[in-house]
Scaffold this motif. Structure first.
Motif, PDB file in Angstrom:
ATOM      1  N   THR A  92      -6.772  15.744   3.395  1.00  0.00           N
ATOM      2  CA  THR A  92      -6.645  14.384   3.211  1.00  0.00           C
ATOM      3  C   THR A  92      -5.537  12.818   2.899  1.00  0.00           C
ATOM      4  O   THR A  92      -3.772  13.233   2.445  1.00  0.00           O
ATOM      5  CB  THR A  92      -7.158  14.962   1.240  1.00  0.00           C
ATOM      6  OG1 THR A  92      -5.137  14.784   0.463  1.00  0.00           O
ATOM      7  CG2 THR A  92      -8.046  15.509   1.432  1.00  0.00           C
ATOM      8  N   ARG A 127      -7.199   6.243   8.392  1.00  0.00           N
ATOM      9  CA  ARG A 127      -8.101   7.632   8.707  1.00  0.00           C
ATOM     10  C   ARG A 127      -8.661   7.931   9.850  1.00  0.00           C
ATOM     11  O   ARG A 127      -8.653   8.814   9.885  1.00  0.00           O
ATOM     12  CB  ARG A 127      -9.588   7.084   7.812  1.00  0.00           C
ATOM     13  CG  ARG A 127      -8.910   6.860   5.789  1.00  0.00           C
ATOM     14  CD  ARG A 127     -10.296   6.758   5.526  1.00  0.00           C
ATOM     15  NE  ARG A 127     -10.189   6.288   3.819  1.00  0.00           N
ATOM     16  CZ  ARG A 127      -9.763   7.751   2.683  1.00  0.00           C
ATOM     17  NH1 ARG A 127      -9.640   8.693   3.115  1.00  0.00           N
ATOM     18  NH2 ARG A 127      -9.474   7.350   1.845  1.00  0.00           N
ATOM     19  N   GLU A 138       4.551  10.230   2.301  1.00  0.00           N
ATOM     20  CA  GLU A 138       4.537   9.387   1.395  1.00  0.00           C
ATOM     21  C   GLU A 138       4.667   8.674   1.988  1.00  0.00           C
ATOM     22  O   GLU A 138       5.618   8.146   2.901  1.00  0.00           O
ATOM     23  CB  GLU A 138       4.514   9.833   0.087  1.00  0.00           C
ATOM     24  CG  GLU A 138       3.997  10.321  -1.006  1.00  0.00           C
ATOM     25  CD  GLU A 138       4.525  10.675  -1.610  1.00  0.00           C
ATOM     26  OE1 GLU A 138       3.911  11.590  -3.381  1.00  0.00           O
ATOM     27  OE2 GLU A 138       5.765  10.159  -2.648  1.00  0.00           O
ATOM     28  N   ILE A 151       0.474   4.967   0.605  1.00  0.00           N
ATOM     29  CA  ILE A 151      -0.901   5.999   1.141  1.00  0.00           C
ATOM     30  C   ILE A 151      -0.130   7.312   1.066  1.00  0.00           C
ATOM     31  O   ILE A 151       1.833   7.482   1.481  1.00  0.00           O
ATOM     32  CB  ILE A 151      -0.507   6.009   3.143  1.00  0.00           C
ATOM     33  CG1 ILE A 151      -0.836   4.436   3.137  1.00  0.00           C
ATOM     34  CG2 ILE A 151      -1.667   6.854   3.061  1.00  0.00           C
ATOM     35  CD1 ILE A 151      -1.036   4.005   4.144  1.00  0.00           C
ATOM     36  N   THR A 152      -0.750   8.590   0.338  1.00  0.00           N
ATOM     37  CA  THR A 152      -0.749   9.943   0.450  1.00  0.00           C
ATOM     38  C   THR A 152      -1.397  10.686   1.466  1.00  0.00           C
ATOM     39  O   THR A 152      -2.230  10.390   1.660  1.00  0.00           O
ATOM     40  CB  THR A 152      -0.710   9.693  -0.947  1.00  0.00           C
ATOM     41  OG1 THR A 152      -0.153   9.576  -1.665  1.00  0.00           O
ATOM     42  CG2 THR A 152       0.099  12.080  -1.167  1.00  0.00           C
ATOM     43  N   LYS A 189       2.742  17.764   1.760  1.00  0.00           N
ATOM     44  CA  LYS A 189       2.982  16.231   1.429  1.00  0.00           C
ATOM     45  C   LYS A 189       3.863  15.258   2.475  1.00  0.00           C
ATOM     46  O   LYS A 189       5.054  15.670   2.027  1.00  0.00           O
ATOM     47  CB  LYS A 189       2.406  15.473   0.152  1.00  0.00           C
ATOM     48  CG  LYS A 189       2.155  14.599  -0.781  1.00  0.00           C
ATOM     49  CD  LYS A 189       2.793  14.750  -2.176  1.00  0.00           C
ATOM     50  CE  LYS A 189       1.687  15.459  -2.426  1.00  0.00           C
ATOM     51  NZ  LYS A 189       1.605  15.376  -4.170  1.00  0.00           N
ATOM     52  N   THR A 225      -1.908  14.099   2.321  1.00  0.00           N
ATOM     53  CA  THR A 225      -1.221  16.003   1.592  1.00  0.00           C
ATOM     54  C   THR A 225      -2.508  16.668   2.968  1.00  0.00           C
ATOM     55  O   THR A 225      -3.844  16.893   2.980  1.00  0.00           O
ATOM     56  CB  THR A 225      -2.062  16.033   0.528  1.00  0.00           C
ATOM     57  OG1 THR A 225      -1.415  15.086  -0.633  1.00  0.00           O
ATOM     58  CG2 THR A 225      -2.145  17.274   0.251  1.00  0.00           C
ATOM     59  N   THR A 269       0.926  -1.513   0.247  1.00  0.00           N
ATOM     60  CA  THR A 269       0.003   0.006  -0.480  1.00  0.00           C
ATOM     61  C   THR A 269       0.746   1.380   0.206  1.00  0.00           C
ATOM     62  O   THR A 269       2.039   1.159   0.704  1.00  0.00           O
ATOM     63  CB  THR A 269      -1.153   0.041   0.753  1.00  0.00           C
ATOM     64  OG1 THR A 269      -1.658  -1.545   1.334  1.00  0.00           O
ATOM     65  CG2 THR A 269      -1.832   1.272   0.936  1.00  0.00           C
ATOM     66  N   THR A 283      -5.129   9.324   0.500  1.00  0.00           N
ATOM     67  CA  THR A 283      -5.477   8.376  -0.991  1.00  0.00           C
ATOM     68  C   THR A 283      -4.663   7.543  -0.605  1.00  0.00           C
ATOM     69  O   THR A 283      -3.148   7.153  -0.272  1.00  0.00           O
ATOM     70  CB  THR A 283      -4.887   9.045  -1.785  1.00  0.00           C
ATOM     71  OG1 THR A 283      -3.961   9.639  -2.134  1.00  0.00           O
ATOM     72  CG2 THR A 283      -5.832  10.738  -2.562  1.00  0.00           C
ATOM     73  N   GLU A 322      -6.810   0.782   5.524  1.00  0.00           N
ATOM     74  CA  GLU A 322      -7.061   2.025   5.364  1.00  0.00           C
ATOM     75  C   GLU A 322      -7.432   3.115   6.750  1.00  0.00           C
ATOM     76  O   GLU A 322      -8.096   4.499   6.546  1.00  0.00           O
ATOM     77  CB  GLU A 322      -8.145   2.022   4.551  1.00  0.00           C
ATOM     78  CG  GLU A 322      -6.968   1.942   2.919  1.00  0.00           C
ATOM     79  CD  GLU A 322      -8.321   1.984   1.683  1.00  0.00           C
ATOM     80  OE1 GLU A 322      -9.746   2.940   1.878  1.00  0.00           O
ATOM     81  OE2 GLU A 322      -8.106   1.895   0.495  1.00  0.00           O
ATOM     82  N   SER A 346      -3.045   3.946  -2.512  1.00  0.00           N
ATOM     83  CA  SER A 346      -3.154   3.103  -3.466  1.00  0.00           C
ATOM     84  C   SER A 346      -2.602   1.987  -3.735  1.00  0.00           C
ATOM     85  O   SER A 346      -1.014   1.775  -2.643  1.00  0.00           O
ATOM     86  CB  SER A 346      -2.234   3.465  -5.009  1.00  0.00           C
ATOM     87  OG  SER A 346      -0.865   4.004  -4.259  1.00  0.00           O
TER      88      SER A 346
END
Length: 417
Positions: free
Chosen positions: A311, A302, A277, A209-210, A275, A212, A207, A313, A298, A315
């Motif tokens: 935020t 969160r 990552e 994870i970004t 940012k 921001t 995973t 995200t 996730e 992937s």
């Protein structure tokens, strides 16, 4: 009778020819994307075994798989040996061994009773020992009742950009599903196991994870949203989650689940970091849902970041037999065919053939989970030295694999007089 079989096989074994086949494969550089270089060599070797249905076909342009079979003379079962032809990069190898006989990563040097080189263990020893095993049966005058098939596929390794998504085996199993290739009754995937038999393997996903936020000058940090601070909260939650999943259960063969944070980048110069990552890898046990495990990660991240202006995200860049990653797999370790392979290996090299679990992910789930075909890993080589400058395979272990695989072919497929 069993001892007579092993004595007959050892007496018929052409050690030099078997070793030459192995070393020749190591000498064919086949870093992911360049599989064709070794596939041409393997096709030639398979042709000398008089296999029927010998086929070389691209799974991607210029990147072929190769497969073929020896049809049995009776009504025995069908056995498949399969492995990947690609190897990982050799960055730094020459510099590490400069001035020594191991300097060439594709030189297949023999040092202290072992063959050295990139791909020696992962997994050209497994591929060539399976082919040499059929040649050994021929030399010993043993005719199989059932069929033995071989398939060598590309794109398993993930070290090169844009590659390593199991494109080769996806093409091959699709051909089985379409009826173009006959369905085996049992599969031996020749990943290195030091001649143990692995009926279970882990699953995994990666995973990225970004996080921001909003940058601001360091003198007025209240105007910004600190992504690096948020990443600290996220990592604390992830480590806690790892402890929780590890405590849930322990699998007899592959241990406990966990996640490992593998990377962190972020921040700038005299400003609130905008940012950050993170990267992590999650180990799964057989029976764990990959989708649920990803959803739990996730939720943990969160839940740790309570600022709505920051935020997050996610992937998942390493899809294999699942869109998010690779599923875990297992078959019953007490199956008769698993025991038969274990006994064949132990008969060739006492002390080997034990039942263990794979501490890695490879492509058995395409057979076990997708096709419902029992599959194990078994081959010479030590996974702990693969992908390193110390990749090598003991010659004694390699030759024992040839004999053990030949004995297993005879016992699994049956023989005719």
């Amino acid at each position: 009778m069993e001892n007579d079989l092993f004595a007959r096989l050892w007496a018929a074994l052409d050690r030099d020819a078997s070793l030459d086949l192995f070393r020749g494969a190591v000498r064919r550089e086949s870093i992911t994307g360049n599989e064709a270089n070794v596939v041409a060599y393997l096709r030639e070797a398979m042709g000398r075994l008089d296999l029927s249905g010998l086929t070389m076909a691209d799974f991607l342009p210029g990147r072929p798989n190769v497969w073929g079979e020896r049809k049995g003379a009776g009504n025995g079962r069908r056995l498949l040996f399969i492995g990947h032809t690609d190897v990982v990069h050799v960055d730094g190898w020459r510099e590490n061994w400069v001035g020594t006989e191991r300097e060439n990563p594709f030189g297949a040097a023999i040092v202290d009773g072992a063959v050295w080189g990139r791909g020696a263990g992962d997994l050209k020893a497994g591929i060539t020992s399976s082919l040499a095993a059929l040649a050994l049966l021929d030399a010993a005058g043993i005719t199989l009742a059932g069929d033995v098939s071989f398939a060598f596929v590309g794109d398993e390794e993930s070290g090169q950009p844009g590659t390593g998504v199991s494109a080769g085996i996806k093409d091959y199993v699709t051909r089985i599903e379409a009826g173009e290739v006959a369905r085996p009754d049992f599969v031996v995937y020749v990943e290195p196991t030091q001649l143990a038999v692995y009926p279970a393997q882990i699953g995994f996903f990666i995973t990225d994870i970004t996080i921001t936020g909003r940058s601001a000058y360091f003198g007025v940090p209240e105007l910004g949203k600190d992504a690096l601070r948020a990443s600290h909260a996220a990592m604390s939650a992830l480590w806690k989650h790892s402890d929780e999943i590890s405590a849930r259960a322990e699998h007899k063969l592959v241990g406990r689940s966990f996640l490992l944070i593998t990377g962190l980048t972020g921040g700038g110069y005299i400003a609130v970091p905008e940012k950050c990552e993170l990267s992590l890898i999650r180990k799964l046990l057989p029976g764990e849902s990959l989708d649920q495990a990803a959803a739990d990660i996730e939720a943990a991240v969160r839940g740790a970041i309570d600022d709505p202006e920051i935020t997050v995200t996610f992937s998942y860049p390493a899809g294999r037999d699942h869109a998010l990653g690779g599923t875990a797999a297992e078959i019953e370790e007490g199956r008769a065919d698993v025991s038969l392979l274990s006994q064949a290996i132990g008969g060739a090299l006492p002390g080997r053939g034990g039942i263990e679990g794979a501490p890695f992910w490879s492509e058995s789930p395409f057979f076990v989970n997708r096709l419902g075909i029992p599959t194990v890993y078994c081959a010479p080589g030590d996974i702990r030295n693969c992908h390193t400058y110390n990749e090598h395979v003991e010659i004694e272990e390699f030759l024992a694999a040839v004999v053990g695989f030949a004995a297993f072919m005879a016992r699994f497929c049956g023989t005719v007089d």
